[in-house]
Design a protein around this motif. Sequence first.
Motif, PDB file in Angstrom:
ATOM      1  N   PRO A  18     -17.636  -9.194  -4.637  1.00  0.00           N
ATOM      2  CA  PRO A  18     -17.049  -8.394  -6.111  1.00  0.00           C
ATOM      3  C   PRO A  18     -17.587  -7.052  -5.823  1.00  0.00           C
ATOM      4  O   PRO A  18     -18.694  -6.427  -5.495  1.00  0.00           O
ATOM      5  N   PRO A  19     -16.744  -6.198  -6.567  1.00  0.00           N
ATOM      6  CA  PRO A  19     -17.184  -4.831  -6.693  1.00  0.00           C
ATOM      7  C   PRO A  19     -18.650  -4.491  -7.453  1.00  0.00           C
ATOM      8  O   PRO A  19     -18.926  -5.667  -8.335  1.00  0.00           O
ATOM      9  N   GLY A  20     -19.495  -3.526  -6.836  1.00  0.00           N
ATOM     10  CA  GLY A  20     -20.868  -3.647  -7.344  1.00  0.00           C
ATOM     11  C   GLY A  20     -21.792  -4.377  -6.455  1.00  0.00           C
ATOM     12  O   GLY A  20     -22.885  -4.072  -6.557  1.00  0.00           O
ATOM     13  N   SER A  21     -21.290  -5.242  -5.534  1.00  0.00           N
ATOM     14  CA  SER A  21     -22.367  -5.966  -4.563  1.00  0.00           C
ATOM     15  C   SER A  21     -22.990  -5.172  -3.979  1.00  0.00           C
ATOM     16  O   SER A  21     -22.451  -3.928  -3.503  1.00  0.00           O
ATOM     17  N   LEU A  22     -24.153  -5.264  -3.766  1.00  0.00           N
ATOM     18  CA  LEU A  22     -25.067  -4.495  -2.719  1.00  0.00           C
ATOM     19  C   LEU A  22     -25.216  -5.086  -1.300  1.00  0.00           C
ATOM     20  O   LEU A  22     -25.710  -6.045  -1.082  1.00  0.00           O
ATOM     21  N   ILE A  23     -25.057  -4.007  -0.336  1.00  0.00           N
ATOM     22  CA  ILE A  23     -24.773  -4.419   1.070  1.00  0.00           C
ATOM     23  C   ILE A  23     -26.042  -3.533   1.633  1.00  0.00           C
ATOM     24  O   ILE A  23     -26.171  -2.397   1.551  1.00  0.00           O
ATOM     25  N   GLY A  24     -26.938  -4.258   2.267  1.00  0.00           N
ATOM     26  CA  GLY A  24     -27.932  -3.603   3.117  1.00  0.00           C
ATOM     27  C   GLY A  24     -27.561  -3.024   4.554  1.00  0.00           C
ATOM     28  O   GLY A  24     -27.195  -3.790   5.326  1.00  0.00           O
ATOM     29  N   THR A  25     -27.938  -1.996   4.749  1.00  0.00           N
ATOM     30  CA  THR A  25     -28.077  -1.176   6.184  1.00  0.00           C
ATOM     31  C   THR A  25     -28.438   0.100   6.146  1.00  0.00           C
ATOM     32  O   THR A  25     -28.324   0.559   5.254  1.00  0.00           O
ATOM     33  N   HIS A  62     -31.649  -8.768  -4.203  1.00  0.00           N
ATOM     34  CA  HIS A  62     -30.648  -8.041  -4.731  1.00  0.00           C
ATOM     35  C   HIS A  62     -29.458  -7.885  -3.860  1.00  0.00           C
ATOM     36  O   HIS A  62     -28.651  -7.072  -4.367  1.00  0.00           O
ATOM     37  N   TYR A  63     -29.667  -8.052  -2.517  1.00  0.00           N
ATOM     38  CA  TYR A  63     -28.770  -7.900  -1.463  1.00  0.00           C
ATOM     39  C   TYR A  63     -27.833  -9.096  -1.707  1.00  0.00           C
ATOM     40  O   TYR A  63     -28.051 -10.140  -1.669  1.00  0.00           O
ATOM     41  N   ALA A  64     -26.288  -8.608  -1.382  1.00  0.00           N
ATOM     42  CA  ALA A  64     -25.241  -9.694  -1.354  1.00  0.00           C
ATOM     43  C   ALA A  64     -25.014 -10.163  -0.001  1.00  0.00           C
ATOM     44  O   ALA A  64     -24.566 -11.002   0.604  1.00  0.00           O
ATOM     45  N   ALA A  65     -25.286  -8.903   0.909  1.00  0.00           N
ATOM     46  CA  ALA A  65     -25.006  -9.171   2.389  1.00  0.00           C
ATOM     47  C   ALA A  65     -25.851  -7.946   3.315  1.00  0.00           C
ATOM     48  O   ALA A  65     -26.211  -6.962   2.667  1.00  0.00           O
ATOM     49  N   LEU A  66     -26.056  -8.109   4.456  1.00  0.00           N
ATOM     50  CA  LEU A  66     -26.394  -7.292   5.439  1.00  0.00           C
ATOM     51  C   LEU A  66     -25.326  -6.903   6.322  1.00  0.00           C
ATOM     52  O   LEU A  66     -24.684  -7.985   6.892  1.00  0.00           O
ATOM     53  N   VAL A  67     -25.420  -5.954   7.164  1.00  0.00           N
ATOM     54  CA  VAL A  67     -24.385  -5.481   8.199  1.00  0.00           C
ATOM     55  C   VAL A  67     -25.559  -5.200   9.417  1.00  0.00           C
ATOM     56  O   VAL A  67     -26.442  -4.492   9.339  1.00  0.00           O
ATOM     57  N   LEU A  68     -25.499  -6.048  10.588  1.00  0.00           N
ATOM     58  CA  LEU A  68     -26.283  -5.918  11.589  1.00  0.00           C
ATOM     59  C   LEU A  68     -25.590  -5.992  12.762  1.00  0.00           C
ATOM     60  O   LEU A  68     -24.355  -6.603  12.760  1.00  0.00           O
ATOM     61  N   ALA A  69     -26.088  -5.740  14.148  1.00  0.00           N
ATOM     62  CA  ALA A  69     -25.582  -5.932  15.254  1.00  0.00           C
ATOM     63  C   ALA A  69     -25.340  -7.193  15.824  1.00  0.00           C
ATOM     64  O   ALA A  69     -26.420  -7.902  15.860  1.00  0.00           O
ATOM     65  N   ARG A  70     -24.423  -7.703  16.292  1.00  0.00           N
ATOM     66  CA  ARG A  70     -24.146  -9.010  16.679  1.00  0.00           C
ATOM     67  C   ARG A  70     -25.089  -9.271  17.945  1.00  0.00           C
ATOM     68  O   ARG A  70     -25.526 -10.053  18.328  1.00  0.00           O
ATOM     69  N   ALA A  71     -25.084  -8.111  18.945  1.00  0.00           N
ATOM     70  CA  ALA A  71     -25.838  -8.478  20.124  1.00  0.00           C
ATOM     71  C   ALA A  71     -27.276  -8.566  19.923  1.00  0.00           C
ATOM     72  O   ALA A  71     -27.804  -9.594  20.522  1.00  0.00           O
TER      73      ALA A  71
END
Length: 334
Positions: free
Chosen positions: A133-140, A178-187
């Motif tokens: 949802p809008p406002g979700s916090l993504i860690g990167t 408070h994080y909804a998701a993270l973006v990480l490298a698959r490798a």
Amino acid sequence: MTDALPDILLSRFAAGPLRIGTRTSALARVQAENVAALIGKHAPGIETEIAPTQVSADLWPGDLAEVGGKGAFSKEIDRALVSGQIDIAVHCMKDVPGDVPLAEGTAFGAYLPRDDVHDVVITRDGTPLAGLPPGSLIGTSSVRRRAQLTMYRPGLRTERVRGNIDTRLDKLLEDGSHYAALVLARAGLVRLGILDRYHHEVLPVEFHSCDTGVVSMVPAVGAGTIGVQARHADGPVMRLLGELNDAVTTRYILAERTMLHMLRGHCNSPIAGYAARTADGRLSLFGMVFNRDGSELVRSHAWGDLDDAAALGSRVAADLLHQGAHRLISATRE
């Protein structure tokens, strides 16, 4: 390997092991161990030793620009290599800056075959990125990722999250996170053997316009590639690295880093670049430059001969600069 090289290497390391410099994280150690295993296959009888070094960037929780940018990932290891405390250094090429010269007297002697370049979204419950949802916090911690996320999903919030992979994952999964998701490298997750432990969504690397509803993530320059650095003057080691080098990956890195160098990108530059071989054997290079929030971008895509990777990188960089890339990059220095 040439007939004489094994004997030369055995003589060179008769008094002690070939020392492999790396960072102290679990991922860095795994990558160094993979290099050690390759050396064992190509030069049987040569003892190797992993020499981890705690680098300043891994201890810094803030903006990398405040400690010298991506160069902070390697400066201590560079000193160990130049001074002879280690014989080779193992690096993720996406962490090697494009605006800082390599340590004097050193060069990358090998690029290992490129691994997966995709980024993944990790969530606690498997919710896809499109369903957050809008406002979700993504860690990167990556400005490149933040710009592309904001471009496709402007309603999401992003926050810098630093630390090793396990530290970042702990921050996502801890109670009350408070994080909804993270973006990480698959490798990196695959190298550690932990990808399948987590709910993850693989983001496509092909650029899509925002009106398609597809969130793509064009990779960082050097994504998925391990580089091995040594001293120019250490002939036996440089010859050994030549045996480990993957010629096609070398073309990819040459094209991407030529583009990066010409753009004069720094650690806060949202620059993406991805070279790949086409079905007909040519070399493709896609480059993008964003502003911080992804509201502005320039992009270029060109093809060339596999043996003329530097020219292709120059051509894509020139096109990006013609479109205004310098203005976008300069703005991120402020």
